[in-house]
Structure formats: C-alpha cells, structure tokens
Enzyme design. Sequence first.
Site, PDB file in Angstrom:
ATOM      1  N   HIS A  51       0.090 -25.937  57.753  1.00 36.27           N
ATOM      2  CA  HIS A  51      -1.152 -25.279  57.500  1.00 36.27           C
ATOM      3  C   HIS A  51      -1.215 -23.882  57.817  1.00 36.27           C
ATOM      4  CE1 HIS A  51      -1.396 -26.952  61.710  1.00 36.27           C
ATOM      5  NE2 HIS A  51      -2.091 -25.825  62.151  1.00 36.27           N
ATOM      6  N   HIS A  56      -3.419 -20.884  58.874  1.00 34.73           N
ATOM      7  CA  HIS A  56      -4.560 -20.303  59.363  1.00 34.73           C
ATOM      8  C   HIS A  56      -5.031 -18.869  58.660  1.00 34.73           C
ATOM      9  CE1 HIS A  56      -5.004 -22.689  63.140  1.00 34.73           C
ATOM     10  NE2 HIS A  56      -3.469 -22.737  62.969  1.00 34.73           N
ATOM     11  N   GLY A  75       1.629 -23.291  69.878  1.00 36.57           N
ATOM     12  CA  GLY A  75       0.198 -24.115  69.667  1.00 36.57           C
ATOM     13  C   GLY A  75      -0.042 -24.712  68.453  1.00 36.57           C
ATOM     14  N   GLN A  76       1.094 -25.260  67.618  1.00 34.34           N
ATOM     15  CA  GLN A  76       0.899 -26.352  66.801  1.00 34.34           C
ATOM     16  C   GLN A  76       0.273 -27.278  67.244  1.00 34.34           C
ATOM     17  OE1 GLN A  76       4.162 -26.979  63.954  1.00 34.34           O
ATOM     18  NE2 GLN A  76       2.796 -28.045  62.630  1.00 34.34           N
ATOM     19  N   ASP A 124     -12.173 -24.344  59.579  1.00 39.22           N
ATOM     20  CA  ASP A 124     -11.452 -24.713  60.910  1.00 39.22           C
ATOM     21  C   ASP A 124     -12.740 -25.384  61.712  1.00 39.22           C
ATOM     22  OD1 ASP A 124      -8.706 -24.264  62.538  1.00 39.22           O
ATOM     23  OD2 ASP A 124     -10.556 -24.961  63.669  1.00 39.22           O
ATOM     24  N   ILE A 125     -12.659 -26.807  62.303  1.00 42.78           N
ATOM     25  CA  ILE A 125     -13.618 -27.250  63.024  1.00 42.78           C
ATOM     26  C   ILE A 125     -13.943 -26.437  64.303  1.00 42.78           C
ATOM     27  CG2 ILE A 125     -12.332 -28.578  64.497  1.00 42.78           C
ATOM     28  CD1 ILE A 125     -14.248 -31.012  63.618  1.00 42.78           C
ATOM     29  N   ASN A 131       1.294 -21.637  62.757  1.00 47.00           N
ATOM     30  CA  ASN A 131       1.975 -21.868  64.158  1.00 47.00           C
ATOM     31  C   ASN A 131       2.765 -22.937  64.085  1.00 47.00           C
ATOM     32  OD1 ASN A 131       0.035 -20.443  65.602  1.00 47.00           O
ATOM     33  ND2 ASN A 131      -1.688 -22.023  65.722  1.00 47.00           N
TER      34      ASN A 131
END
Length: 119
Positions: free
Chosen positions: A105, A107, A98-99, A35-36, A92
Amino acid sequence: MAGEPEADCLFCKIVAGEVPATVVRETDTVVAFQDINPQAPCHVLVIPKAHYRDAASLATADPALAADVLRETGAVATQLKVDASGYRVVFNTGTGAGQTVFHAHAHVLGGRGLEWPPG
Ligand code: AMP
Ligand code: ZN
C-alpha cells in the site's frame, strides 16, 4: 500463488467488501480509501486489488500493477486537492519501518507541512 487473496489479510478483505472502507477512488486493478487513523488532513491508502506483501514484491511480480498504484497516488492527490501544495507518497516496508499491514500500500499524505527527513 502470487497475487491471490490471503485469508487473513485486512486489505484483501477491504477489496472483497468484507471490511468497510471509505473508498475515494477505484479502478479495475486498484482501490484507494481513507486511512482509519489519519496522520494528515489528506491520508489515503492506495492498494493493488491483488495481494503482494510489500511494494518491492509487487513491482517485481507485476510492474504494470505497481505503475497503476503509483499513477493512482497522483490521481488521489489531484482529487483531494493536495497536488498544488505538495504531498508525500510512502511505502513502509518491514516492521522496522512501521509496516503493520502486509498487503502492499502507498500512503498519500498531504494538506499540512511535511518535514524532511521524515521520522
Ligand atoms: P502501515 O503501518 O504502513 O502498514 O500502514 C497501515 C495503515 O493501515 C495504517 O496507517 C492504519 O491506520 C491503516 N489501517 C488499518 N486498518 C484500517 C482499516 N480498517 N481501514 C483503513 N485503514 C486502516
Ligand atoms: Zn492482501
């Protein structure tokens, strides 16, 4: 058509190699990358290469692919050595939760204490 790449989807672009990512694992059907904006020492996203807007849509359309994603979350946890200490898998779903990227995906979060219930 369900599962086809979407032109404006960030994660489809990562799958296509058009946007760079730090890939930690890849299979024929799934890719896992850092994750960035990590929220934990281990924060990896596991995505199907095919495009579905969220986890439930993915599971409904292609249960085997959803299982690939889920199985790969465990492989990521083992590879990054957070399996023994414990980790959390989060999908999410919807803006209210919070998507922000509407390509399914998971997390994978670990490497620190994780509160329950989550915020
Ligand atoms: P969500 O908010 O559940 O939709 O998760 C989207 C995640 O994608 C967030 O944790 C972002 O930090 C992450 N993200 C956004 N852009 C990138 C990128 N280019 N490479 C890796 N992760 C990204
Ligand atoms: Zn996509």
